[in-house]
Design an enzyme around this catalytic site. Sequence first.
Site, PDB file in Angstrom:
ATOM      1  N   GLY A   1       0.824  -1.195   0.000  1.00 22.57           N
ATOM      2  CA  GLY A   1       0.000   0.000   0.000  1.00 22.57           C
ATOM      3  C   GLY A   1       0.859   1.245   0.000  1.00 22.57           C
TER       4      GLY A   1
ATOM      5  N   ASP B   1     -13.019   4.436   5.364  1.00 24.81           N
ATOM      6  CA  ASP B   1     -12.500   3.837   4.125  1.00 24.81           C
ATOM      7  C   ASP B   1     -12.954   2.387   4.001  1.00 24.81           C
ATOM      8  OD1 ASP B   1     -11.129   3.926   1.706  1.00 24.81           O
ATOM      9  OD2 ASP B   1      -9.263   3.218   2.585  1.00 24.81           O
TER      10      ASP B   1
END
Length: 444
Positions: A31, A143
């Site tokens: 990520g 999120d």
Amino acid sequence: MSNEEFIRTQIFGTVFEITNRYTNLNPVGMGAFGLVCSATDTLTSQPVAIKKIMKPFSTSVLAKRTYRELKLLKHLRHENLICLEDIFLSPLEDIYFVTELQGTDLHRLLQTRPLEKQFVQYFLYQILRGLKYVHSAGVIHRDLKPSNILINENCDLKICDFGLARIQDPQMTGYVSTRYYRAPEIMLTWQKYNVEVDIWSAGCIFAEMIEGKPLFPGKDHVHQFSIITDLLGSPPKDVIDTICSENTLKFVTSLPHRDPVPFSSRFQNLEPDAIDLLEKMLVFDPKKRITAADALAHPYLSPYHDPTDEPIAEAKFDWNFNDADLPVDTWRVMMYSEILDFHQIGDPQINTNATFDDQVAAATVAAAEAASKQQQQQQHQTEEQTQQTIASTPPQAQVTPQQLESGANSNSNSNPSFSIGPDPANETLTNFANQADQYVSKFK
């Protein structure tokens, strides 16, 4: 831990340093803020996930983000949330979070096969069960999306990635969640949103589990809003009145009026209870959106609903640090203390149960002491190097300390003049003392 207890390897060009407690490293994800590898915990013989936080102390923003994620992982303990099992700091000062390893995530699962009704129900139930707990702690995930929902071979589901999680506060800023799952109030108002944004995201995930594809696959935020109105119709006046941006208001009011499409027409093969719950989750007005607790009690989830086994948080999460703007060294000391507190070892430099202003004061002093110690070490090294240089200099070229002193005190034009500046260590301590006063006064 000593350096000898760490094993260093390269994964995807990234240095990965782990203690010898963990073996069989394999990359599973990358990520923006870290690399995740699977591993085996030799103490428990269980598979784990190890997340390396990239350069956590490179800037104060990254340090604060890492501190926030660590605090959240320590505070939030629930069966449907990813659990922090270990945390350590490597010799290179990278931070590693160790959590349970789940076999896959919902995004990958949806790409491989359609889900039967009982799996849709069970997964949605677990998502909402986790959200009920998170929201009761005063936290918004912000999120929520299929790739942040982990699932194992027993169909146990855990919500992960609280890096963007924020305080439950009506004054929020900016775009946060992935576009497909972003609540309309984030696009329309920017600043006014709350826990209801997670319910919207869960509703989008619910529909995706039913259809096997995203419900609102917007190409950009304008297109995203457009396809939402294709289903829900134009936003009601109460929602339009909350829009803060003049440009956004002009855009929304310039659009032609659209009537909502009945969910029974859009989802023709869906049972009535599922349609009813989905309609309650995907509501334009967040004030009218169903809560996680009420959604759990909906008839659609009755096969799994158990009010005695849907816990809430014992205490609200402490967000006092959220508006703090601290130097990296202060965040570093506070993070070290949180790590020691997690392991319940050593003598943390600050009391993690103290008020935040007391923690900041203690961390600032500790950072000053560390800076002073480092300054003294550097000064000692410089003195040693000077002595070595003098020892290797021919006698006729050496200058004695007495000559330096007489030169510094002499007004004679024949002798050089020496200017002795301020002590760097004293300057460092003075600066940190000023910072301590500044930060403590800020939180009084």
